[in-house]
Design an enzyme around this catalytic site. Structure first.
Site, PDB file in Angstrom:
ATOM      1  N   CYS B 100      44.033  39.434  48.417  1.00  0.00           N
ATOM      2  CA  CYS B 100      45.249  40.051  47.893  1.00  0.00           C
ATOM      3  C   CYS B 100      46.186  40.321  49.058  1.00  0.00           C
ATOM      4  O   CYS B 100      45.782  40.873  50.073  1.00  0.00           O
ATOM      5  CB  CYS B 100      44.906  41.356  47.173  1.00  0.00           C
ATOM      6  SG  CYS B 100      46.354  42.301  46.680  1.00  0.00           S
ATOM      7  N   CYS B 104      53.202  42.026  46.004  1.00  0.00           N
ATOM      8  CA  CYS B 104      53.772  41.817  44.675  1.00  0.00           C
ATOM      9  C   CYS B 104      53.918  43.134  43.911  1.00  0.00           C
ATOM     10  O   CYS B 104      54.779  43.242  43.034  1.00  0.00           O
ATOM     11  CB  CYS B 104      52.924  40.828  43.879  1.00  0.00           C
ATOM     12  SG  CYS B 104      51.256  41.398  43.547  1.00  0.00           S
ATOM     13  N   THR B 191      47.278  49.753  45.909  1.00  0.00           N
ATOM     14  CA  THR B 191      47.137  48.552  46.736  1.00  0.00           C
ATOM     15  C   THR B 191      48.200  48.510  47.830  1.00  0.00           C
ATOM     16  O   THR B 191      49.384  48.709  47.561  1.00  0.00           O
ATOM     17  CB  THR B 191      47.254  47.304  45.847  1.00  0.00           C
ATOM     18  OG1 THR B 191      46.206  47.330  44.895  1.00  0.00           O
ATOM     19  CG2 THR B 191      47.175  46.035  46.672  1.00  0.00           C
ATOM     20  N   GLU B 259      42.832  49.378  49.044  1.00  0.00           N
ATOM     21  CA  GLU B 259      43.411  50.401  48.178  1.00  0.00           C
ATOM     22  C   GLU B 259      43.183  51.792  48.747  1.00  0.00           C
ATOM     23  O   GLU B 259      42.207  52.023  49.465  1.00  0.00           O
ATOM     24  CB  GLU B 259      42.808  50.308  46.768  1.00  0.00           C
ATOM     25  CG  GLU B 259      43.424  49.230  45.901  1.00  0.00           C
ATOM     26  CD  GLU B 259      43.069  47.808  46.299  1.00  0.00           C
ATOM     27  OE1 GLU B 259      42.011  47.623  46.933  1.00  0.00           O
ATOM     28  OE2 GLU B 259      43.834  46.884  45.991  1.00  0.00           O
ATOM     29  N   HIS B 294      53.678  42.982  36.469  1.00  0.00           N
ATOM     30  CA  HIS B 294      52.493  42.856  37.316  1.00  0.00           C
ATOM     31  C   HIS B 294      51.405  42.017  36.639  1.00  0.00           C
ATOM     32  O   HIS B 294      50.712  41.240  37.303  1.00  0.00           O
ATOM     33  CB  HIS B 294      51.979  44.241  37.687  1.00  0.00           C
ATOM     34  CG  HIS B 294      51.173  44.244  38.940  1.00  0.00           C
ATOM     35  ND1 HIS B 294      51.550  43.545  40.069  1.00  0.00           N
ATOM     36  CD2 HIS B 294      49.986  44.825  39.254  1.00  0.00           C
ATOM     37  CE1 HIS B 294      50.639  43.708  41.008  1.00  0.00           C
ATOM     38  NE2 HIS B 294      49.671  44.467  40.533  1.00  0.00           N
ATOM     39  N   TYR B 298      48.935  37.663  37.498  1.00  0.00           N
ATOM     40  CA  TYR B 298      47.512  37.465  37.802  1.00  0.00           C
ATOM     41  C   TYR B 298      46.999  36.043  37.607  1.00  0.00           C
ATOM     42  O   TYR B 298      45.995  35.658  38.207  1.00  0.00           O
ATOM     43  CB  TYR B 298      46.679  38.473  36.999  1.00  0.00           C
ATOM     44  CG  TYR B 298      46.460  39.758  37.766  1.00  0.00           C
ATOM     45  CD1 TYR B 298      47.528  40.577  38.091  1.00  0.00           C
ATOM     46  CD2 TYR B 298      45.191  40.139  38.193  1.00  0.00           C
ATOM     47  CE1 TYR B 298      47.341  41.732  38.812  1.00  0.00           C
ATOM     48  CE2 TYR B 298      44.993  41.310  38.917  1.00  0.00           C
ATOM     49  CZ  TYR B 298      46.071  42.103  39.217  1.00  0.00           C
ATOM     50  OH  TYR B 298      45.881  43.244  39.944  1.00  0.00           O
ATOM     51  N   CYS B 301      48.055  34.399  41.358  1.00  0.00           N
ATOM     52  CA  CYS B 301      47.221  34.671  42.543  1.00  0.00           C
ATOM     53  C   CYS B 301      45.759  34.330  42.284  1.00  0.00           C
ATOM     54  O   CYS B 301      45.084  33.756  43.148  1.00  0.00           O
ATOM     55  CB  CYS B 301      47.385  36.110  42.996  1.00  0.00           C
ATOM     56  SG  CYS B 301      46.903  37.360  41.795  1.00  0.00           S
ATOM     57  N   GLU B 445      38.423  44.262  40.995  1.00  0.00           N
ATOM     58  CA  GLU B 445      39.895  44.196  41.058  1.00  0.00           C
ATOM     59  C   GLU B 445      40.446  43.358  39.911  1.00  0.00           C
ATOM     60  O   GLU B 445      41.493  43.672  39.335  1.00  0.00           O
ATOM     61  CB  GLU B 445      40.323  43.633  42.412  1.00  0.00           C
ATOM     62  CG  GLU B 445      41.769  43.932  42.777  1.00  0.00           C
ATOM     63  CD  GLU B 445      42.756  43.000  42.105  1.00  0.00           C
ATOM     64  OE1 GLU B 445      43.894  43.414  41.870  1.00  0.00           O
ATOM     65  OE2 GLU B 445      42.388  41.836  41.796  1.00  0.00           O
TER      66      GLU B 445
END
Lengths: 98, 481
Positions: B100, B104, B191, B259, B294, B298, B301, B445
């Site tokens: 990650c 973003c 994050t 995180e 958001h 997913y 990525c 995650e």
């Protein structure tokens, strides 16, 4: 000549390697000069795209140069070319138009 | 100023003095501490790739505010093309980090706050939107990395924010001053919080009138007084400090985003950085817009990460001489199918995006939530298939230290070798990479990042248009004619 990449999100060919090989070949050519794709004086623009979607092949991008050559995956100007031959074929094409 | 390079980003972090704790130690510099460096490296790649000709078209764009070239992660989306490009950029970054890169979240928060401040101003005559535009100008000009902080501690889940015995369970306003507000509370599992330049803080749920003090949205620099970061542990994180690079699997970029528990201990926020203060009727809309933006991501990525994982497991099977087996090919195809399904979802919700009153674009909320809900399943199945094909060595591989040991190293090397032409080290490196990507924190995650599955199901239910579906059925069944 100038080189413009599509963005390389998920390329089917090794764009970075092809671009590097092409620039290395161009450096050996007396009459070919590599310029920025932002230049206003581009004779031939090579647009390197990783797949057939050819995101880099835009009208406004092509308009930056007198002529353009579009690589889209294993094709050059929509003609099939094996990945290993792409940089060599591009160099030959550039020699012919210089 | 302008677009930063990765090394400039690292230097910018060194100039800040945030309050960060990890294993009861106060961290002097996240850019130079081994526990944080992989996360800093991943974020730094969002800067370096934007400056590389190969990725320029994905990771740079033109500011709609001043026409200057900016990093895409500071951009406000003004077309479905922008939304699609975000997904493609995330896939590319996922492919090159297998982790990650954290940027973003703040990007999505910026887009959500851009639109909601406009809507609040239109209804109430406030000036939140111009305030936010001023911050956005600074973010774009300095190429800042902001975290997006939404999830509150929440305390007793049966109670609303204003009903909590301890009001600090939700971030709230404790004092309004002439020049700003004072906030208290905490945001959890944020994050990139420790290696960002600042935080965009948003409410976490729908609010009622009684919750007015909790309907607050603001920006704070990472080193503002009273902002405290407690960095979370990750699976096998002690390997980062052991000096064993192979055992880390992905030593350069680590696993997931790093995180932190983000505490606001009576933090002063000047009015120019306050973007919602009491407008409880807009809290849910802000949550939904941020969540949509958001959850849209997913399939981008995670497809990129899956590309790496598929490459790793296929390569491992080649080293073991099993790549040609029919069942291996079938499982590889299944992994590709699952990963590309996620990518399809992200592309689809982007294509179906639409314009908001503020002028920016948002992905289709229903399809974005479907995207993320699929991630909570497909990524686990992709990981299961990888573990299946990796074999038990994934969990029993001796350490790098033993492989290098003068006494037992020769045994480890000998009995890890497969074909003569492949070094044992190759197999070890691939196994450790697969371990990092499929065991522990990385999977969790995928389950809870951008909201837990039930959060997506709530949104899907709200958007499912069941009355229309019932009408379709009734018409064809000739009911009521």
């Amino acid at each position: 000549m100038a080189l413009k990449y599509c963005g390389s999100c998920n390329p089917l060919i090794n764009l970075s390697q092809i671009g590097h090989d092409l620039l290395t070949a161009i450096e050996k050519e007396d009459d070919l000069v590599f310029v920025s794709p932002e230049s206003t004086d581009i004779n031939t623009l090579v647009i390197l795209c990783g797949c057939a979607r050819a995101c880099g092949n835009l009208i406004e991008t092509r308009a930056r140069a007198k002529r353009s050559i579009v690589v889209a995956g294993e094709t050059i100007d929509m003609t099939p070319v094996a990945e290993i031959n792409i940089s060599g074929t591009l160099t030959e094409k550039l020699r012919k138009v210089k | 100023m302008g677009m930063m390079r990765g090394d400039e980003y690292r230097d910018s972090l060194r100039r800040l003095k945030p309050e960060i704790y990890y294993l009861a130690e106060k961290i002097a510099s996240v850019a130079d501490h081994p526990a944080f460096m992989p996360h800093v490296n991943a974020a730094a790649l969002t800067y370096d790739m934007a400056r590389a000709p190969e990725f320029e078209e994905l990771l740079t764009t033109t500011s709609h505010l001043d026409g200057k070239k900016i990093n895409f992660f500071t951009h406000i989306h003004h077309s479905t093309h922008d939304l699609i490009r975000k997904v493609k950029a995330l896939r590319a970054l996922g492919q090159h980090t297998a982790s990650c890169f954290a940027r973003c979240v703040g990007h999505d928060a910026m887009n959500a706050i851009f639109s909601i401040t406009y809507d609040i101003d239109q209804k109430n005559g406030t000036d939140y939107h111009p305030r936010f535009i001023n911050l956005l100008r600074e973010v774009q000009a300095k190429d800042l990395f902001l975290s997006g902080a939404m999830t509150d501690a929440k305390g007793d889940r049966r109670l609303s924010p204003s009903q909590q015995p301890d009001p600090d369970q939700y971030v709230h306003v404790v004092e309004k001053k002439k020049d700003g507000i004072v906030v208290r509370g905490a945001k959890t599992h944020i994050t990139g919080a420790v290696n960002a330049h600042g935080h965009l803080v948003m409410p976490t749920t729908a609010m009622k009138e009684a919750d007015t003090d909790f309907a607050v949205c603001f920006y704070v620099p990472v080193d503002a007084p009273g902002v405290i970061h407690v960095f979370g542990r990750q699976t096998n994180d002690d390997r980062k400090c052991s000096g064993c690079l192979i055992d880390q699997g992905n030593a350069e970029f680590g696993i997931v985003g790093g995180e932190a528990l983000l505490v606001f201990e009576d933090v002063f926020v000047p009015w120019e950085h306050v973007f919602m203060c009491g407008e409880h009727d807009f809290a849910f809309e802000l949550v939904e817009r941020f969540a949509t933006a958001h959850r849209q991501n997913y399939g981008g990525c995670k497809a990129g990460l899956s590309d790496v994982l598929i490459g790793a497991i296929y390569g491992l099977n080649e080293t073991q001489g099993t790549a040609g087996a029919a069942h291996i090919k079938d499982k590889i195809v299944e992994m590709v199918h699952l990963a590309e399904t996620l990518y399809c979802c992200s592309i689809a919700c982007s294509c179906q995006g639409y314009q908001l009153p503020a002028g920016n674009f948002i992905a289709d909320p229903l399809l974005a939530n479907v995207t993320k809900l699929n991630v909570t399943r497909n990524v686990y199945e992709i990981a299961r298939l990888a573990q299946d094909m990796a074999g038990g060595m994934l969990a029993t591989l001796p350490s790098e230290a033993d492989w290098r040991d003068s006494v037992v190293g020769k045994y480890v090397d000998k009995y890890l070798k497969t074909s003569a032409e492949v070094p044992a080290e190759t197999r070890m490196r691939l196994l450790r990479l697969i371990e990092g990507m499929t065991c522990g924190t990385a999977l969790v995650e995928s389950m809870h990042g951008a909201g837990s599955p039930q959060a997506q199901k709530i949104m899907i239910m709200r958007r499912a248009n069941l009355e229309h579906k019932k009408r379709l059925a009734r018409n064809l069944a000739k009911i009521g004619e």
